[in-house]
Motif scaffolding. Structure first.
Motif, PDB file in Angstrom:
ATOM      1  N   GLY A 122     -17.211   3.929  -7.492  1.00 54.79           N
ATOM      2  CA  GLY A 122     -17.606   2.522  -7.390  1.00 54.79           C
ATOM      3  C   GLY A 122     -16.800   1.860  -6.289  1.00 54.79           C
ATOM      4  N   ARG A 123     -16.109   0.783  -6.619  1.00 57.51           N
ATOM      5  CA  ARG A 123     -15.272   0.084  -5.639  1.00 57.51           C
ATOM      6  C   ARG A 123     -13.826   0.585  -5.659  1.00 57.51           C
ATOM      7  NH1 ARG A 123     -15.328  -5.834  -6.648  1.00 57.51           N
ATOM      8  NH2 ARG A 123     -14.265  -5.835  -4.654  1.00 57.51           N
ATOM      9  N   GLU A 124     -13.505   1.470  -6.585  1.00 54.66           N
ATOM     10  CA  GLU A 124     -12.139   1.956  -6.742  1.00 54.66           C
ATOM     11  C   GLU A 124     -12.006   3.382  -6.225  1.00 54.66           C
ATOM     12  OE1 GLU A 124     -11.799   1.517 -10.957  1.00 54.66           O
ATOM     13  OE2 GLU A 124     -11.431  -0.625 -10.807  1.00 54.66           O
ATOM     14  N   LEU A 125     -10.760   3.822  -6.090  1.00 50.88           N
ATOM     15  CA  LEU A 125     -10.465   5.205  -5.749  1.00 50.88           C
ATOM     16  C   LEU A 125      -9.761   5.846  -6.934  1.00 50.88           C
ATOM     17  CD1 LEU A 125      -9.086   4.618  -2.151  1.00 50.88           C
ATOM     18  CD2 LEU A 125     -11.275   5.647  -2.738  1.00 50.88           C
ATOM     19  N   LYS A 126     -10.117   7.091  -7.237  1.00 45.86           N
ATOM     20  CA  LYS A 126      -9.502   7.781  -8.370  1.00 45.86           C
ATOM     21  C   LYS A 126      -9.021   9.157  -7.939  1.00 45.86           C
ATOM     22  CE  LYS A 126     -11.844   5.256 -11.871  1.00 45.86           C
ATOM     23  NZ  LYS A 126     -12.040   5.176 -13.273  1.00 45.86           N
ATOM     24  N   GLY A 127      -7.988   9.613  -8.617  1.00 44.80           N
ATOM     25  CA  GLY A 127      -7.448  10.937  -8.363  1.00 44.80           C
ATOM     26  C   GLY A 127      -6.499  11.334  -9.471  1.00 44.80           C
ATOM     27  N   CYS A 128      -5.987  12.554  -9.366  1.00 45.83           N
ATOM     28  CA  CYS A 128      -4.986  13.006 -10.332  1.00 45.83           C
ATOM     29  C   CYS A 128      -3.655  12.358  -9.994  1.00 45.83           C
ATOM     30  CB  CYS A 128      -4.878  14.528 -10.312  1.00 45.83           C
ATOM     31  SG  CYS A 128      -6.357  15.339 -10.968  1.00 45.83           S
ATOM     32  N   CYS A 129      -2.952  11.936 -11.008  1.00 45.88           N
ATOM     33  CA  CYS A 129      -1.701  11.197 -10.833  1.00 45.88           C
ATOM     34  C   CYS A 129      -0.602  12.107 -10.273  1.00 45.88           C
ATOM     35  CB  CYS A 129      -1.252  10.614 -12.161  1.00 45.88           C
ATOM     36  SG  CYS A 129       0.267   9.641 -12.048  1.00 45.88           S
ATOM     37  N   PRO A 130       0.106  11.638  -9.249  1.00 49.31           N
ATOM     38  CA  PRO A 130       1.199  12.429  -8.694  1.00 49.31           C
ATOM     39  C   PRO A 130       2.496  12.345  -9.504  1.00 49.31           C
ATOM     40  CG  PRO A 130       1.002  10.376  -7.495  1.00 49.31           C
ATOM     41  CD  PRO A 130      -0.131  10.409  -8.489  1.00 49.31           C
ATOM     42  N   PHE A 131       2.507  11.500 -10.534  1.00 49.77           N
ATOM     43  CA  PHE A 131       3.744  11.250 -11.270  1.00 49.77           C
ATOM     44  C   PHE A 131       3.847  12.018 -12.584  1.00 49.77           C
ATOM     45  CE2 PHE A 131       2.742   7.120  -9.079  1.00 49.77           C
ATOM     46  CZ  PHE A 131       3.527   7.399  -7.979  1.00 49.77           C
ATOM     47  N   HIS A 132       2.794  12.718 -12.976  1.00 54.28           N
ATOM     48  CA  HIS A 132       2.840  13.545 -14.186  1.00 54.28           C
ATOM     49  C   HIS A 132       1.781  14.638 -14.058  1.00 54.28           C
ATOM     50  CE1 HIS A 132      -0.873  12.146 -16.282  1.00 54.28           C
ATOM     51  NE2 HIS A 132      -0.691  11.068 -15.534  1.00 54.28           N
ATOM     52  N   PRO A 133       1.909  15.727 -14.826  1.00 58.37           N
ATOM     53  CA  PRO A 133       0.883  16.774 -14.787  1.00 58.37           C
ATOM     54  C   PRO A 133      -0.458  16.189 -15.233  1.00 58.37           C
ATOM     55  CG  PRO A 133       2.844  17.549 -15.931  1.00 58.37           C
ATOM     56  CD  PRO A 133       3.019  16.080 -15.698  1.00 58.37           C
ATOM     57  N   GLU A 139       2.258   1.924 -12.643  1.00 58.36           N
ATOM     58  CA  GLU A 139       1.440   0.894 -12.007  1.00 58.36           C
ATOM     59  C   GLU A 139       2.276   0.139 -11.001  1.00 58.36           C
ATOM     60  OE1 GLU A 139       0.171  -2.197 -14.680  1.00 58.36           O
ATOM     61  OE2 GLU A 139       2.032  -2.103 -15.795  1.00 58.36           O
ATOM     62  N   GLY A 140       1.618  -0.547 -10.084  1.00 58.87           N
ATOM     63  CA  GLY A 140       2.334  -1.362  -9.123  1.00 58.87           C
ATOM     64  C   GLY A 140       1.635  -1.439  -7.790  1.00 58.87           C
ATOM     65  N   ASP A 141       2.426  -1.789  -6.770  1.00 58.19           N
ATOM     66  CA  ASP A 141       1.909  -1.909  -5.410  1.00 58.19           C
ATOM     67  C   ASP A 141       2.422  -0.733  -4.584  1.00 58.19           C
ATOM     68  OD1 ASP A 141       4.563  -2.496  -4.880  1.00 58.19           O
ATOM     69  OD2 ASP A 141       4.197  -4.555  -4.278  1.00 58.19           O
ATOM     70  N   VAL A 142       2.246  -0.803  -3.276  1.00 55.93           N
ATOM     71  CA  VAL A 142       2.628   0.313  -2.414  1.00 55.93           C
ATOM     72  C   VAL A 142       4.139   0.581  -2.469  1.00 55.93           C
ATOM     73  CG1 VAL A 142       2.887  -1.014  -0.271  1.00 55.93           C
ATOM     74  CG2 VAL A 142       2.231   1.386  -0.161  1.00 55.93           C
ATOM     75  N   LEU A 143       4.946  -0.455  -2.608  1.00 53.46           N
ATOM     76  CA  LEU A 143       6.397  -0.247  -2.684  1.00 53.46           C
ATOM     77  C   LEU A 143       6.789   0.446  -3.986  1.00 53.46           C
ATOM     78  CD1 LEU A 143       7.622  -3.616  -1.154  1.00 53.46           C
ATOM     79  CD2 LEU A 143       7.421  -1.388  -0.043  1.00 53.46           C
ATOM     80  N   ASP A 144       6.118   0.109  -5.072  1.00 55.14           N
ATOM     81  CA  ASP A 144       6.366   0.795  -6.343  1.00 55.14           C
ATOM     82  C   ASP A 144       5.965   2.268  -6.239  1.00 55.14           C
ATOM     83  OD1 ASP A 144       7.257  -1.533  -7.765  1.00 55.14           O
ATOM     84  OD2 ASP A 144       5.159  -2.162  -7.913  1.00 55.14           O
ATOM     85  N   PHE A 145       4.840   2.517  -5.560  1.00 52.95           N
ATOM     86  CA  PHE A 145       4.392   3.902  -5.377  1.00 52.95           C
ATOM     87  C   PHE A 145       5.428   4.706  -4.600  1.00 52.95           C
ATOM     88  CE2 PHE A 145       2.361   7.449  -3.378  1.00 52.95           C
ATOM     89  CZ  PHE A 145       1.504   7.938  -4.352  1.00 52.95           C
ATOM     90  N   VAL A 146       5.889   4.156  -3.489  1.00 51.48           N
ATOM     91  CA  VAL A 146       6.874   4.854  -2.661  1.00 51.48           C
ATOM     92  C   VAL A 146       8.162   5.085  -3.443  1.00 51.48           C
ATOM     93  CG1 VAL A 146       8.339   4.647  -0.600  1.00 51.48           C
ATOM     94  CG2 VAL A 146       5.911   4.092  -0.470  1.00 51.48           C
ATOM     95  N   GLN A 147       8.583   4.082  -4.188  1.00 52.21           N
ATOM     96  CA  GLN A 147       9.813   4.213  -4.973  1.00 52.21           C
ATOM     97  C   GLN A 147       9.689   5.352  -5.982  1.00 52.21           C
ATOM     98  OE1 GLN A 147      11.039   0.595  -6.880  1.00 52.21           O
ATOM     99  NE2 GLN A 147      13.121   1.323  -7.110  1.00 52.21           N
ATOM    100  N   ARG A 148       8.547   5.450  -6.651  1.00 52.82           N
ATOM    101  CA  ARG A 148       8.347   6.527  -7.621  1.00 52.82           C
ATOM    102  C   ARG A 148       8.177   7.881  -6.943  1.00 52.82           C
ATOM    103  NH1 ARG A 148       6.472   6.462 -12.854  1.00 52.82           N
ATOM    104  NH2 ARG A 148       6.514   4.449 -13.859  1.00 52.82           N
ATOM    105  N   ALA A 149       7.349   7.924  -5.911  1.00 52.19           N
ATOM    106  CA  ALA A 149       7.018   9.198  -5.270  1.00 52.19           C
ATOM    107  C   ALA A 149       8.208   9.833  -4.571  1.00 52.19           C
ATOM    108  CB  ALA A 149       5.874   8.999  -4.276  1.00 52.19           C
ATOM    109  N   TYR A 150       9.055   9.022  -3.984  1.00 50.64           N
ATOM    110  CA  TYR A 150      10.176   9.548  -3.209  1.00 50.64           C
ATOM    111  C   TYR A 150      11.525   9.278  -3.861  1.00 50.64           C
ATOM    112  CZ  TYR A 150       6.734  10.048   0.492  1.00 50.64           C
ATOM    113  OH  TYR A 150       5.641  10.401   1.223  1.00 50.64           O
ATOM    114  N   SER A 151      11.519   8.744  -5.081  1.00 50.83           N
ATOM    115  CA  SER A 151      12.762   8.347  -5.752  1.00 50.83           C
ATOM    116  C   SER A 151      13.629   7.537  -4.797  1.00 50.83           C
ATOM    117  CB  SER A 151      13.527   9.569  -6.250  1.00 50.83           C
ATOM    118  OG  SER A 151      12.743  10.298  -7.150  1.00 50.83           O
ATOM    119  N   ALA A 152      12.987   6.598  -4.124  1.00 51.41           N
ATOM    120  CA  ALA A 152      13.649   5.835  -3.064  1.00 51.41           C
ATOM    121  C   ALA A 152      14.176   4.501  -3.565  1.00 51.41           C
ATOM    122  CB  ALA A 152      12.661   5.577  -1.922  1.00 51.41           C
ATOM    123  N   ARG A 153      15.255   4.082  -2.938  1.00 49.05           N
ATOM    124  CA  ARG A 153      15.750   2.733  -3.155  1.00 49.05           C
ATOM    125  C   ARG A 153      14.953   1.809  -2.245  1.00 49.05           C
ATOM    126  NH1 ARG A 153      21.710   3.184  -1.520  1.00 49.05           N
ATOM    127  NH2 ARG A 153      20.523   3.904   0.230  1.00 49.05           N
TER     128      ARG A 153
END
Length: 121
Positions: free
Chosen positions: A38-49, A72-86
């Motif tokens: 539809g108007r959204e994008l879906k995929g398998c989550c990179p944060f859990h199996p 959940e969150g925005d692009v900064l939350d995604f980067v923080q989770r994906a890369y364990s970044a400060r």
């Protein structure tokens, strides 16, 4: 008062980064295969199996949510989770193609704690 001004500048930079980088572009850089639904994008989550797509990027490409793990969150939350970044390291992880230019007056090269220089924005 100077600390309050720095926090305000940091919040402004974060806001501009969220506007410049779509969640889908950053998610794809981490290997998430996205499919339009539809108007959204879906995929398998990179944060859990994940065997079935539970990761959703909303139509405005600014917010994501996983209905499997609750991320959940925005692009900064995604980067923080994906890369364990400060927060100070996240600006370099968003990618090479920004949507918009961050005004130079929002970037303070003199403050090493900001972690953001003109070269990285």
């Amino acid at each position: 008062m100077a600390a309050h001004a720095r926090l305000g500048a940091f919040a402004s930079i974060c806001s501009h980064l969220s506007e410049r980088f779509p969640v889908s572009g950053v998610a794809r850089q981490t290997g998430v295969k996205l499919v339009r639904a539809g108007r959204e994008l879906k995929g398998c989550c990179p944060f859990h199996p994940d065997k079935t797509p539970s990761f959703t990027i909303y139509a405005d490409d600014r917010r994501f949510q996983c209905f499997g793990c609750g991320a959940e969150g925005d692009v900064l939350d995604f980067v923080q989770r994906a890369y364990s970044a400060r927060s100070s390291l996240m600006t370099g992880k968003c990618g090479p193609r920004p949507r918009r230019h961050v005004p130079a007056e929002l970037v303070d090269e003199r403050d090493p704690r900001a972690g953001v220089g003109k070269a990285s924005v």
